[in-house]
Design a protein around this motif. Structure first.
Motif, PDB file in Angstrom:
ATOM      1  N   LYS A 171      19.635 -13.692 -24.968  1.00  0.00           N
ATOM      2  CA  LYS A 171      19.710 -15.068 -24.466  1.00  0.00           C
ATOM      3  C   LYS A 171      21.072 -15.678 -24.780  1.00  0.00           C
ATOM      4  N   SER A 172      21.581 -15.415 -25.983  1.00  0.00           N
ATOM      5  CA  SER A 172      22.899 -15.937 -26.366  1.00  0.00           C
ATOM      6  C   SER A 172      24.007 -15.342 -25.506  1.00  0.00           C
ATOM      7  N   GLN A 173      23.884 -14.053 -25.210  1.00  0.00           N
ATOM      8  CA  GLN A 173      24.897 -13.383 -24.367  1.00  0.00           C
ATOM      9  C   GLN A 173      24.931 -13.988 -22.966  1.00  0.00           C
ATOM     10  N   ILE A 174      23.768 -14.244 -22.400  1.00  0.00           N
ATOM     11  CA  ILE A 174      23.701 -14.846 -21.067  1.00  0.00           C
ATOM     12  C   ILE A 174      24.320 -16.244 -21.079  1.00  0.00           C
ATOM     13  N   TYR A 175      24.027 -17.010 -22.121  1.00  0.00           N
ATOM     14  CA  TYR A 175      24.584 -18.353 -22.216  1.00  0.00           C
ATOM     15  C   TYR A 175      26.106 -18.313 -22.370  1.00  0.00           C
ATOM     16  N   LEU A 176      26.597 -17.385 -23.189  1.00  0.00           N
ATOM     17  CA  LEU A 176      28.041 -17.249 -23.370  1.00  0.00           C
ATOM     18  C   LEU A 176      28.729 -17.005 -22.030  1.00  0.00           C
ATOM     19  N   GLN A 177      28.150 -16.168 -21.203  1.00  0.00           N
ATOM     20  CA  GLN A 177      28.818 -15.812 -19.957  1.00  0.00           C
ATOM     21  C   GLN A 177      28.719 -16.908 -18.897  1.00  0.00           C
ATOM     22  N   HIS A 195      25.309 -18.685 -41.366  1.00  0.00           N
ATOM     23  CA  HIS A 195      25.493 -18.651 -42.817  1.00  0.00           C
ATOM     24  C   HIS A 195      26.470 -19.755 -43.220  1.00  0.00           C
ATOM     25  N   PRO A 196      26.187 -20.513 -44.278  1.00  0.00           N
ATOM     26  CA  PRO A 196      27.095 -21.605 -44.666  1.00  0.00           C
ATOM     27  C   PRO A 196      28.501 -21.157 -45.046  1.00  0.00           C
ATOM     28  N   ASN A 197      28.654 -19.907 -45.490  1.00  0.00           N
ATOM     29  CA  ASN A 197      29.957 -19.434 -45.971  1.00  0.00           C
ATOM     30  C   ASN A 197      30.651 -18.446 -45.045  1.00  0.00           C
ATOM     31  N   GLU A 198      30.002 -18.058 -43.946  1.00  0.00           N
ATOM     32  CA  GLU A 198      30.520 -16.971 -43.110  1.00  0.00           C
ATOM     33  C   GLU A 198      30.468 -17.353 -41.639  1.00  0.00           C
ATOM     34  N   TRP A 199      31.611 -17.411 -40.983  1.00  0.00           N
ATOM     35  CA  TRP A 199      31.627 -17.790 -39.575  1.00  0.00           C
ATOM     36  C   TRP A 199      30.953 -16.767 -38.686  1.00  0.00           C
ATOM     37  N   TRP A 200      30.789 -15.539 -39.137  1.00  0.00           N
ATOM     38  CA  TRP A 200      30.314 -14.420 -38.315  1.00  0.00           C
ATOM     39  C   TRP A 200      28.827 -14.102 -38.488  1.00  0.00           C
ATOM     40  N   HIS A 201      28.166 -14.639 -39.500  1.00  0.00           N
ATOM     41  CA  HIS A 201      26.809 -14.218 -39.875  1.00  0.00           C
ATOM     42  C   HIS A 201      25.780 -15.192 -39.314  1.00  0.00           C
ATOM     43  N   PHE A 202      24.838 -14.645 -38.538  1.00  0.00           N
ATOM     44  CA  PHE A 202      23.774 -15.451 -37.956  1.00  0.00           C
ATOM     45  C   PHE A 202      22.428 -14.756 -38.193  1.00  0.00           C
ATOM     46  N   SER A 203      21.386 -15.552 -38.329  1.00  0.00           N
ATOM     47  CA  SER A 203      20.066 -14.958 -38.516  1.00  0.00           C
ATOM     48  C   SER A 203      18.998 -15.879 -37.947  1.00  0.00           C
ATOM     49  N   VAL A 249      26.817 -20.611 -28.953  1.00  0.00           N
ATOM     50  CA  VAL A 249      26.028 -19.668 -28.164  1.00  0.00           C
ATOM     51  C   VAL A 249      24.939 -19.007 -29.004  1.00  0.00           C
ATOM     52  N   MET A 250      25.183 -18.849 -30.302  1.00  0.00           N
ATOM     53  CA  MET A 250      24.160 -18.245 -31.156  1.00  0.00           C
ATOM     54  C   MET A 250      23.054 -19.246 -31.495  1.00  0.00           C
ATOM     55  N   THR A 251      23.417 -20.467 -31.813  1.00  0.00           N
ATOM     56  CA  THR A 251      22.390 -21.466 -32.130  1.00  0.00           C
ATOM     57  C   THR A 251      21.612 -21.879 -30.884  1.00  0.00           C
ATOM     58  N   HIS A 252      22.194 -21.651 -29.709  1.00  0.00           N
ATOM     59  CA  HIS A 252      21.493 -21.934 -28.452  1.00  0.00           C
ATOM     60  C   HIS A 252      20.153 -21.202 -28.386  1.00  0.00           C
ATOM     61  N   SER A 253      20.094 -20.010 -28.966  1.00  0.00           N
ATOM     62  CA  SER A 253      18.855 -19.231 -28.922  1.00  0.00           C
ATOM     63  C   SER A 253      18.112 -19.245 -30.261  1.00  0.00           C
ATOM     64  N   GLY A 254      18.475 -20.163 -31.141  1.00  0.00           N
ATOM     65  CA  GLY A 254      17.693 -20.356 -32.353  1.00  0.00           C
ATOM     66  C   GLY A 254      18.262 -19.792 -33.638  1.00  0.00           C
ATOM     67  N   PHE A 255      19.366 -19.055 -33.549  1.00  0.00           N
ATOM     68  CA  PHE A 255      19.980 -18.521 -34.763  1.00  0.00           C
ATOM     69  C   PHE A 255      20.552 -19.653 -35.618  1.00  0.00           C
ATOM     70  N   ALA A 256      20.649 -19.391 -36.921  1.00  0.00           N
ATOM     71  CA  ALA A 256      21.333 -20.292 -37.846  1.00  0.00           C
ATOM     72  C   ALA A 256      22.519 -19.549 -38.448  1.00  0.00           C
ATOM     73  N   GLN A 280      14.693 -15.525 -44.795  1.00  0.00           N
ATOM     74  CA  GLN A 280      14.643 -16.603 -45.780  1.00  0.00           C
ATOM     75  C   GLN A 280      15.827 -17.552 -45.652  1.00  0.00           C
ATOM     76  N   LEU A 281      17.021 -17.007 -45.389  1.00  0.00           N
ATOM     77  CA  LEU A 281      18.198 -17.863 -45.261  1.00  0.00           C
ATOM     78  C   LEU A 281      18.047 -18.801 -44.070  1.00  0.00           C
ATOM     79  N   TRP A 282      17.588 -18.287 -42.953  1.00  0.00           N
ATOM     80  CA  TRP A 282      17.338 -19.113 -41.763  1.00  0.00           C
ATOM     81  C   TRP A 282      16.337 -20.214 -42.086  1.00  0.00           C
TER      82      TRP A 282
END
Length: 233
Positions: free
Chosen positions: A56-62, A201-209, A192-199, A213-215
């Motif tokens: 879903k995030s990939q489709i939104y990005l494009q 990481h507070p310290n990492e621009w690249w990490h989504f989940s 684009v990642m939060t568009h599909s529900g990912f959160a 538990q972190l999410w």
């Protein structure tokens, strides 16, 4: 213990599935290239629900940037790989500070490890405190410009850099044109990642989940739905 590790887990037993080849995967995989002990397991697996959200995030990005794709740096990470990478990162950080790894004081060890675990989860075998990547619910991603001959976007710091430059909003207040571009592209990736529900990481621009538990902790949820995953082949 990190704050998010207190969140209880109600495991949903969703399977790990392979990330399809139509996604751009960074290859050779950086941790395998270092000798991380994956055995017959693969880093390019996630839970079924994570794959659906990634698609879903990939489709939104494009829809926003037709030539851009999400580039997969890392996903599923067995506990032995997590331990390997924590040890490797600790040794690299010590070397960068000119500290001999075999002759560290206890204070030096504690200070170095404090820096490492700001970015790396503790490789715990406790099923109530799994590292995010060991759940199959976390994914490390960046952006790729397909129009520029497989070129990854420069996001201002490499993935896994142990420094403040890795903080998502590090470049937010800079007026320098290049820093502005770094922040803009990090914001795009986050959008684009939060568009599909990912959160993120507070310290990492690249990490989504999603669902770990972190999410749950970031999203103020009472439960995580993904605990430590079964092995992926």
């Amino acid at each position: 213990m990190k704050p998010y590790q207190t969140v209880p887990i109600a495991e949903c037993h969703e399977p790990l599935v392979q990330i399809p080849d139509h996604f751009f995967k960074i290859n050779p995989h950086p941790y395998i290239a270092l000798g991380a002990p994956y055995g017959d397991q693969s880093p390019f697996f996630v839970r079924q629900g994570i794959l659906e959200r990634l698609q879903k995030s990939q489709i939104y990005l494009q829809t926003l940037h037709p030539n851009y794709q999400i580039a997969i740096f890392d996903a599923y990470r067995p506990i032995p790989v997590q331990q390997f990478m924590v040890d490797y990162s600790f040794a690299q950080l010590a070397a960068s500070k000119g500290l001999p790894i075999d002759n560290l004081t206890e204070l030096q060890k504690d200070l170095l490890m404090t820096e490492v675990i700001k970015f790396w989860a503790v490789p715990s075998n406790d099923p109530q405190m799994p590292p995010p990547h060991s759940t199959g619910a976390a994914i490390d991603v960046t952006l790729f410009n397909a129009e520029l001959n497989t070129e990854l976007l420069n996001m201002g710091s490499p993935i896994d850099e142990i420094s403040d430059r890795s903080l998502p909003d590090y470049f937010a207040s800079s007026s320098h044109p290049q820093a502005f571009a770094f922040h803009r592209d990090r914001q795009l990736l986050n959008a684009v990642m939060t568009h599909s529900g990912f959160a993120r990481h507070p310290n990492e621009w690249w990490h989504f989940s999603y669902g770990d538990q972190l999410w749950a902790w970031i999203s103020n949820k009472n439960l995580a739905i993904y605990g430590r995953a079964n092995s992926a082949c």
